[in-house]
Design a protein around this motif. Sequence first.
Motif, short mmCIF file in Angstrom:
data_model
loop_
_atom_site.label_atom_id
_atom_site.label_comp_id
_atom_site.label_asym_id
_atom_site.label_seq_id
_atom_site.Cartn_x
_atom_site.Cartn_y
_atom_site.Cartn_z
N PRO A 35 12.36 -14.79 3.09
CA PRO A 35 11.79 -13.45 3.01
C PRO A 35 10.64 -13.29 4.02
CG PRO A 35 10.97 -14.77 1.19
CD PRO A 35 11.98 -15.62 1.94
N ALA A 36 10.30 -12.06 4.29
CA ALA A 36 9.21 -11.78 5.22
C ALA A 36 7.91 -12.33 4.63
CB ALA A 36 9.09 -10.28 5.45
N PRO A 37 7.06 -12.92 5.46
CA PRO A 37 5.78 -13.46 4.96
C PRO A 37 4.76 -12.35 4.73
CG PRO A 37 5.96 -13.82 7.32
CD PRO A 37 7.25 -13.18 6.88
N LEU A 38 4.87 -11.72 3.57
CA LEU A 38 3.99 -10.60 3.22
C LEU A 38 3.11 -10.97 2.04
CD1 LEU A 38 6.62 -7.71 3.33
CD2 LEU A 38 4.99 -8.32 5.13
N SER A 39 1.93 -10.38 2.00
CA SER A 39 1.07 -10.55 0.83
C SER A 39 1.68 -9.76 -0.33
CB SER A 39 -0.35 -10.04 1.12
OG SER A 39 -0.32 -8.62 1.25
N GLN A 40 1.19 -9.97 -1.53
CA GLN A 40 1.69 -9.21 -2.68
C GLN A 40 1.45 -7.72 -2.49
OE1 GLN A 40 -0.08 -10.93 -6.19
NE2 GLN A 40 1.54 -12.46 -6.37
N ASP A 41 0.30 -7.36 -1.95
CA ASP A 41 0.00 -5.96 -1.71
C ASP A 41 0.95 -5.37 -0.67
OD1 ASP A 41 -1.60 -3.55 -2.08
OD2 ASP A 41 -2.38 -3.94 -0.06
N GLU A 42 1.18 -6.10 0.42
CA GLU A 42 2.12 -5.63 1.44
C GLU A 42 3.53 -5.51 0.86
OE1 GLU A 42 0.22 -7.37 5.57
OE2 GLU A 42 1.40 -8.72 4.29
N GLN A 43 3.91 -6.46 0.01
CA GLN A 43 5.23 -6.41 -0.62
C GLN A 43 5.38 -5.15 -1.47
OE1 GLN A 43 7.75 -8.67 -0.05
NE2 GLN A 43 9.06 -7.33 -1.25
N ARG A 44 4.36 -4.82 -2.25
CA ARG A 44 4.40 -3.61 -3.06
C ARG A 44 4.48 -2.36 -2.17
NH1 ARG A 44 1.00 -6.68 -6.41
NH2 ARG A 44 -0.88 -5.98 -5.36
N GLN A 45 3.70 -2.36 -1.09
CA GLN A 45 3.71 -1.21 -0.17
C GLN A 45 5.09 -1.01 0.46
OE1 GLN A 45 0.61 -0.98 2.83
NE2 GLN A 45 -0.67 -2.29 1.55
N ILE A 46 5.67 -2.08 0.97
CA ILE A 46 6.95 -1.95 1.67
C ILE A 46 8.06 -1.55 0.70
CG2 ILE A 46 7.74 -4.36 1.58
CD1 ILE A 46 8.69 -3.95 4.51
N GLU A 47 8.02 -2.06 -0.53
CA GLU A 47 9.01 -1.66 -1.52
C GLU A 47 8.91 -0.17 -1.82
OE1 GLU A 47 8.60 -4.26 -4.89
OE2 GLU A 47 9.36 -5.98 -3.77
N SER A 48 7.69 0.32 -1.99
CA SER A 48 7.49 1.74 -2.28
C SER A 48 7.95 2.61 -1.10
CB SER A 48 6.01 1.99 -2.58
OG SER A 48 5.77 3.36 -2.76
N ILE A 49 7.58 2.20 0.10
CA ILE A 49 7.99 2.95 1.30
C ILE A 49 9.50 2.94 1.46
CG2 ILE A 49 7.91 2.87 3.84
CD1 ILE A 49 4.94 1.85 3.45
N ALA A 50 10.12 1.78 1.26
CA ALA A 50 11.57 1.67 1.42
C ALA A 50 12.30 2.54 0.39
CB ALA A 50 12.01 0.21 1.29
N ILE A 51 11.86 2.52 -0.84
CA ILE A 51 12.51 3.33 -1.88
C ILE A 51 12.32 4.81 -1.59
CG2 ILE A 51 12.38 3.97 -4.33
CD1 ILE A 51 11.76 0.94 -4.87
N SER A 52 11.13 5.20 -1.19
CA SER A 52 10.89 6.61 -0.85
C SER A 52 11.76 7.07 0.31
CB SER A 52 9.41 6.83 -0.51
OG SER A 52 8.61 6.61 -1.63
N ALA A 53 11.85 6.26 1.36
CA ALA A 53 12.66 6.63 2.52
C ALA A 53 14.14 6.68 2.16
CB ALA A 53 12.42 5.62 3.65
N TYR A 54 14.60 5.70 1.39
CA TYR A 54 15.99 5.63 0.94
C TYR A 54 16.36 6.90 0.16
CZ TYR A 54 20.01 3.58 -1.63
OH TYR A 54 21.24 3.32 -2.17
N CYS A 55 15.50 7.30 -0.75
CA CYS A 55 15.75 8.49 -1.56
C CYS A 55 15.62 9.77 -0.74
CB CYS A 55 14.79 8.53 -2.75
SG CYS A 55 15.08 7.23 -3.96
N ALA A 56 14.67 9.82 0.17
CA ALA A 56 14.46 11.03 0.98
C ALA A 56 15.68 11.35 1.84
CB ALA A 56 13.22 10.87 1.87
N VAL A 57 16.36 10.33 2.30
CA VAL A 57 17.53 10.52 3.16
C VAL A 57 18.79 10.75 2.31
CG1 VAL A 57 18.96 9.37 4.91
CG2 VAL A 57 16.50 9.22 5.03
N GLY A 58 18.73 10.45 1.03
CA GLY A 58 19.88 10.65 0.16
C GLY A 58 20.87 9.50 0.18
N CYS A 59 20.39 8.30 0.44
CA CYS A 59 21.29 7.14 0.46
C CYS A 59 21.80 6.85 -0.95
CB CYS A 59 20.53 5.90 0.96
SG CYS A 59 19.98 6.01 2.66
#
Length: 132
Positions: A35-59
């Motif tokens: 996995p990408a070497p991310l801190s716990q905070d970065e992991q939470r951020q990227i998950e939130s961003i990825a889910i938001s982008a995924y939903c915004a595009v209608g995937c």
Amino acid sequence: MDFTAFQNIRDRLCTFESKFDPQSISYNLIEMRLPAPLSQDEQRQIESIAISAYCAVGCRDYARLDIRLRDGIFYVLDINPNADISPDTSLAMAAEVAGLSYGHLASLLINLAAERHPKFGLHGEKHKKVFS
């Protein structure tokens, strides 16, 4: 993918050569880190961003998102709702890191699609528990 071996920002791209040409410099210098070497905070951020982008595009079912971390900010570069799922792709490798074998990933995608079929779609609590 780790592009830190490249000083020039213009070289920090995942090109055809970097994916498929073992003789190219980028093929040999871009490092896959799963996995990408991310801190716990970065992991939470990227998950939130990825889910938001995924939903915004209608995937639905799956997608591959290309997200770049630069100077503490995540940038969504690309969302591919029909990414290659061959066993040697980043999507399949990431699924494996998340605990899904290639066979399980394929089965999950087939079942998600089958669930939407108007005549043969799967319904009921027993089936829904598989995806919880």
